[in-house]
Design a protein around this motif. Structure first.
Motif, PDB file in Angstrom:
ATOM      1  N   GLU A  94     -29.522  59.118  29.906  1.00 44.71           N
ATOM      2  CA  GLU A  94     -28.289  58.592  29.123  1.00 44.71           C
ATOM      3  C   GLU A  94     -28.588  57.735  27.887  1.00 44.71           C
ATOM      4  OE1 GLU A  94     -26.814  56.246  31.742  1.00 44.71           O
ATOM      5  OE2 GLU A  94     -28.387  57.248  33.309  1.00 44.71           O
ATOM      6  N   ARG A  95     -29.684  57.323  27.251  1.00 47.03           N
ATOM      7  CA  ARG A  95     -29.436  56.180  26.652  1.00 47.03           C
ATOM      8  C   ARG A  95     -30.579  57.365  25.566  1.00 47.03           C
ATOM      9  NH1 ARG A  95     -26.990  51.249  26.262  1.00 47.03           N
ATOM     10  NH2 ARG A  95     -28.710  51.118  24.714  1.00 47.03           N
ATOM     11  N   GLU A  96     -30.312  57.996  24.487  1.00 48.85           N
ATOM     12  CA  GLU A  96     -31.216  58.436  23.605  1.00 48.85           C
ATOM     13  C   GLU A  96     -31.685  57.914  22.413  1.00 48.85           C
ATOM     14  OE1 GLU A  96     -29.332  62.176  22.000  1.00 48.85           O
ATOM     15  OE2 GLU A  96     -29.393  63.175  23.184  1.00 48.85           O
ATOM     16  N   ASP A  97     -31.517  56.822  22.813  1.00 50.49           N
ATOM     17  CA  ASP A  97     -31.399  54.935  21.881  1.00 50.49           C
ATOM     18  C   ASP A  97     -33.174  53.820  22.003  1.00 50.49           C
ATOM     19  OD1 ASP A  97     -30.434  53.843  23.628  1.00 50.49           O
ATOM     20  OD2 ASP A  97     -29.378  52.378  22.372  1.00 50.49           O
ATOM     21  N   ILE A  98     -33.543  54.827  23.816  1.00 52.32           N
ATOM     22  CA  ILE A  98     -34.334  53.776  23.663  1.00 52.32           C
ATOM     23  C   ILE A  98     -35.863  54.333  23.662  1.00 52.32           C
ATOM     24  CG2 ILE A  98     -36.009  53.341  26.139  1.00 52.32           C
ATOM     25  CD1 ILE A  98     -33.038  53.300  27.591  1.00 52.32           C
ATOM     26  N   VAL A  99     -36.308  53.805  22.829  1.00 50.52           N
ATOM     27  CA  VAL A  99     -37.824  54.208  22.591  1.00 50.52           C
ATOM     28  C   VAL A  99     -38.761  52.809  23.589  1.00 50.52           C
ATOM     29  CG1 VAL A  99     -39.711  54.291  21.185  1.00 50.52           C
ATOM     30  CG2 VAL A  99     -36.975  53.622  20.298  1.00 50.52           C
ATOM     31  N   VAL A 100     -40.116  53.831  24.077  1.00 51.05           N
ATOM     32  CA  VAL A 100     -40.909  52.745  24.847  1.00 51.05           C
ATOM     33  C   VAL A 100     -42.226  52.861  24.508  1.00 51.05           C
ATOM     34  CG1 VAL A 100     -41.650  52.816  26.762  1.00 51.05           C
ATOM     35  CG2 VAL A 100     -40.119  53.595  26.847  1.00 51.05           C
ATOM     36  N   LEU A 101     -42.892  50.925  23.989  1.00 50.42           N
ATOM     37  CA  LEU A 101     -43.520  50.618  23.456  1.00 50.42           C
ATOM     38  C   LEU A 101     -45.001  50.039  24.363  1.00 50.42           C
ATOM     39  CD1 LEU A 101     -41.303  49.791  21.156  1.00 50.42           C
ATOM     40  CD2 LEU A 101     -43.351  49.969  19.752  1.00 50.42           C
ATOM     41  N   ASP A 102     -46.491  51.062  24.135  1.00 49.06           N
ATOM     42  CA  ASP A 102     -47.214  50.392  25.106  1.00 49.06           C
ATOM     43  C   ASP A 102     -48.296  49.972  24.535  1.00 49.06           C
ATOM     44  OD1 ASP A 102     -49.126  50.423  27.715  1.00 49.06           O
ATOM     45  OD2 ASP A 102     -49.614  52.250  26.581  1.00 49.06           O
ATOM     46  N   GLY A 103     -48.987  48.916  24.596  1.00 49.50           N
ATOM     47  CA  GLY A 103     -49.876  48.352  24.214  1.00 49.50           C
ATOM     48  C   GLY A 103     -51.523  49.311  25.270  1.00 49.50           C
ATOM     49  N   ASP A 104     -52.113  49.802  25.224  1.00 47.40           N
ATOM     50  CA  ASP A 104     -52.607  50.570  26.412  1.00 47.40           C
ATOM     51  C   ASP A 104     -52.795  49.676  27.239  1.00 47.40           C
ATOM     52  OD1 ASP A 104     -55.472  51.931  26.718  1.00 47.40           O
ATOM     53  OD2 ASP A 104     -56.596  50.111  25.898  1.00 47.40           O
TER      54      ASP A 104
END
Lengths: 641, 641
Positions: B345-355
């Motif tokens: 539903e939320r196209e503004d969500i961006v997920v960041l990951d540190g390995d």
């Protein structure tokens, strides 16, 4: 007081509209911005001239010719975005934003004031795109902006400026690495390579070696040119717009202090024994007038060459400078002297610095004990872990830099060292709300909370020169553990008088005033000064406020606590810090543990929200921490009982 | 249960004394250490095999032939010093230290146990020279050790090993820069270039580009060779001792999992769809037996070639494995699923990951929304500032990594983002004391205090899968600000049952048991499980303990607080964190502010001192935070009233 005159916006419009060669025009506009920058810094009484001047030709070119930002408007999603990662060059940027009508005059002429602009970039200022000032973050943030533009299908290029000393920060290399790998190619980094950092030449602090090949090895497209030559700069930016397969970096060779002969670094370094004196701080009247005259005469000469009338300037109404505060005492000076004295007996003392030796008052140590002084540059994490290694070999490292950078940037490294249970002294300089001119990136209101949960950590903040010497002595003589010494960087508003025969004793402070109605605990010269003002005000109203100097931020001697509270039914704590995780919380725990709270009333005051930028009085008043506000809150609290 | 046999120390002595070629001997010793490493990890039930194996040939050469450490003895000031910066290769190092008689057998066979050895290097273990495990610090620390040796006129070289994924950390480049500038030339860095980091190949996570020329550009002497070829390694170290004018780096090309065919990364990556499954965790019985057989058969074959009798091994008494805990629930799984659902539903969500995508359970998001997933590698500062840039463009970044690395390493960057008053969700995975096997570098007991003084920061820790979904939903729907979501990484010891119809409401928790004598506030599945155990024990004694789930770590609804306390005269808080700066302190402030403390008794429990390494029960008992200890303290506290 020296007269200050501003070059008004219509003069910029006149020059912009004039039928003269583009580069001549840009040169004129940049110099006109230099003049206005100089005025705003002089008016503020502080600010960074050297790097404002070194970067101004580039910033002028960007906003007047290279970027679409001014035309599209700041809010427009497809605009080009520029911001400075180093941030202390922001007075120059303000001058450009003022010239373009983006930053209103009433704000522009109030640099570092509550109702004006911030000492380092803050997005609450019209035209500012990102907060910066704590070094090393800009490329990463610009990477995020560029990635978002790609994700959202927005137009516009992203430009970020870094310093060269700033390239000592590790985060820069994290960003170079990830930006190349993630193919964030709409990213243009401009290194304002002015060769000089806070105190000294970059090559002396930590040389960058072959910067261009370094950055190429990280997968970037790298160009280098004269950062004061508009033709060369334009050519590079044109070249960059052709390079679509990788992020781009321009190494712009500039002069720190460009545009004022005696501020340009080759001359300035020679004049001051290798130290650069125009990095921060306002020039004295004579230097100001000479600099202003040099710039405006050059502009007028150029205008005459172009057959244009000379500059009209607008005299500014004189700004009453707030009193700079009474005492000649600087606790940081006492620290620096005590450190040199201690080093004579203690050969195990090693002092580390993060390019702030002058501000941290450890230059005298550097000169006296060069072998035991480690200049580590703007690389706080590396400095702290190096201290850990020195401690593992049995030396006693004393680590110095600003509180914000030490406590926050190297926090994990401090914990790692702590786990080895060696002994290290961390000196958090520029702790607390004041000075408030530099803005939130420099005002340290979280450091106590950042050290607070470290086991075996003892935190101290002395209130005057004498107590500073005692505190350093205590840390040096104490057993293994983590010692955090918190120091105010500016002059003490007054010299706090301690009881005669005062001895620094673990967990014990000292009452500075009589008063049996309420006790107000505080620490450090800034807040104790306000606490004493509050006591004076309340005394006149017949309320006895016992002001207690409590240098121990997380240690309490229960019996002393009972004595000092005596018959006081109300207990107040004022923190030169966020109210969370500082003396107030430690005190509340101690009161409950010792059964001293019971029916007493307890309230804590501290820096709520984000630290305000402005003069000391403006910031203290904004946060309700000046003597009058404290007295008022204590009065009201009493009435509500 | 599978039988475990150790190669005893006398077998290492036999091979060492045997009249065979040096390199054959080193190969035998290294493989014998591999076998013992495998046994210790299998016995512990967890540990890092892949990088222990890739580094073991180098470590064996260093201790058996290159360094003077074993001869001089660990305490000797002139000894050569080796340590690993990545640290997770320490099981291999333990095997070498055991073989040399430096690490006693009873400790060696108790990897990750309270009375054994630590999951990451800790100087409390015989032979370990520095604490590590939090990546990126080692070169800086080694620089300090080398600088101290120079200052103190001590002999001995300094060797430090780094991973290759570790070279994504910015501190590495701070250290490369300062070490070269400071001419700390008695510094030998060995990069265990095994090409694979936690989950995936380094080249996929964040490519290091041309590593050799990168490091040369930093002014280092760089060599590269096969890290499994003793002849080449010896030649390089000989070359290094000739280079006196700069620090030295060896890029050692190695195989992750070297020595066990199906663990070597080319085979392992192919077998597991591009993911490497032997980075951490113990092998199942079948894999263990196959691996142990492969190594010992190779050793015996080589011994036969040398006309030496085959290996004698010593069977270890079976170690009763502690029960792995009941519930099948993992709150991190619920988080990962909820994140995927929300993203629809939320196209503004961006997920960041540190390995750490696998551990943080965001792999499913990566697969479903690759465009909105940013793998940033082991570069936490860059990740957080990049999130700041994404947020400035109006996106909603959800930043993921382990709590220790996120809260401590990127603390200043989090503050800088907060000052922009955008909205970012920080997910602190692996929060708290448990699992306790990895040791203090990974156990996060300070993260709440590190976020605590941020204005506009709301912190939450859910107790079960349902509440985890609610908590993420809350953070996503909430207004601008900083949201910190704190998650336990392991399986829940039990599924915490919430009252039917439970709704997550700001500042409100929920009572999980009846009881009107005392209230015990806790959060998260680990501590709530112990709290409930305590309540069960005390109930049998007739003491009514009201266990309250309090997911809000720094927000309280006063009216609810009054209700939930009811007639309880005693208030306890147990923190899965240091007792400083966590729920206990926030609660105490709330109680005083709301006038709810008055004559009530208040005590807080938390992780005192440095977090203990061991099984969950060992660590909980050591810190007095297991149900029995909690019940005991509450009982005693009541008697003292």
């Amino acid at each position: 007081m020296v007269k200050l005159s501003l070059i008004p916006i219509y003069e910029f419009q006149r020059v912009r509209a004039a039928p003269i060669h583009k580069y001549t025009k840009l040169g004129l506009l940049a110099d006109m911005c230099r003049a206005n920058t100089l005025v705003s810094v002089k008016r503020a009484g502080s600010g960074h001239l050297g790097s404002s001047f070194s970067s101004l030709d580039i910033v002028t070119l960007l906003y007047y010719s290279e970027m679409n930002t001014a035309q599209l408007g700041i809010g427009q999603p497809d605009r080009d975005i520029y911001f400075s990662s180093k941030g202390h060059d922001v007075p120059g940027l303000y001058a450009v934003l003022f010239a373009l009508g983006i930053l209103p005059k009433d704000k522009f002429i109030k640099l570092r004031r509550r109702d004006g602009t911030f000492g380092h970039p803050d997005i609450r200022t019209p035209g500012i795109e990102a907060n910066s000032g704590s070094l090393g973050m800009g490329i990463s943030k610009a990477k995020g902006i560029a990635a978002a533009k790609a994700l959202l299908g927005r137009g516009g290029r992203v430009f970020v400026m870094t310093g060269d000393g700033e390239l000592q920060e590790g985060q820069i290399y994290e960003a170079l690495q990830t930006a190349a790998h993630q193919k964030v190619n709409n990213l243009n980094v401009i290194v304002d390579h002015n060769k000089v950092q806070s105190d000294k030449p970059v090559a002396e602090i930590t040389d960058l070696a072959d910067l261009a090949s370094k950055c190429r090895a990280f997968g970037w497209h790298v160009a280098r040119c004269d950062g004061h030559d508009f033709r060369q700069l334009e050519r590079v930016f044109a070249e960059f717009s052709e390079v679509a397969d990788r992020p781009k970096m321009l190494i712009a060779d500039t002069l720190k202090g460009r545009g004022v002969s005696f501020m340009e670094h080759p001359a300035a370094l020679a004049a001051c024994g290798g130290l650069y004196r125009w990095h921060a701080g306002a020039p004295d009247d004579q230097s100001f007038e000479a600099a202003f005259a040099e710039i405006t005469e050059r502009v007028n000469h150029e205008l005459a060459e172009c057959r244009l009338p000379p500059l009209q300037v607008e005299e500014l109404a004189p700004e009453p400078r707030p009193a700079s505060g009474g005492a000649r005492e600087w606790v940081a000076d006492a620290f620096g002297q005590a450190l040199v004295e201690a080093a004579a007996e203690r050969e195990d003392i090693v002092v580390l610095d993060g390019d702030l030796a002058s501000d941290c008052r450890i230059r005298s140590f550097e000169l006296k004990y060069p072998q035991r002084f480690i200049e580590n540059g703007i690389a706080e994490q590396d400095m702290v872990s190096m201290a850990g290694g020195l401690a593992l070999q049995g030396l006693l490292p004393v680590v110095n830099t600003f509180a914000s950078f030490l406590a926050a940037k190297a926090n994990e490294q401090i914990y790692n060292n702590a786990c080895e249970q060696t002994k290290i002294i961390y000196v958090c300089h520029y702790a607390g709300l004041i000075p408030a001119g530099p803005g939130s990136s420099h005002q340290s209101i979280r450091d106590i909370s950042l050290f607070g949960a470290l086991p075996d950590c003892i935190m101290l903040q002395p209130c005057n020169a004498t107590e500073t010497r005692m505190a350093l002595r205590y840390c040096i003589d104490a057993p293994k553990g983590i010692y955090m010494l918190r120091l105010v960087i500016g002059p003490s508003p007054r010299t706090i008088a301690l009881p005669s025969g005062y001895r620094l004793t673990p967990g014990r402070g000292a009452a500075l005033t009589d008063g049996s109605d309420a006790a107000l605990f505080a620490y450090g010269p800034v807040m104790l000064n306000e606490a004493l003002l509050a006591a004076e005000l309340l005394k006149a109203e017949g309320l006895g406020l016992r002001v207690v100097n409590m240098p121990w931020l997380n240690r309490f001697d229960p019996s002393w606590l009972g004595e000092v509270l005596g018959s006081c039914r109300r207990i107040y704590v004022v923190d030169d810090h966020s109210p969370v995780g500082a003396l107030g919380d430690a005190m509340l725990n101690a009161l409950v543990t010792c059964g001293l709270l019971s029916t007493r009333r307890f309230k804590k005051f501290g820096v709520e929200g984000y630290p305000a930028c402005g003069t000391p009085q403006e910031a203290l008043q904004y946060h309700g921490l000046d003597g009058t506000s404290l007295a008022g809150m204590i009065r009201v609290d009493g009435e509500s009982m």
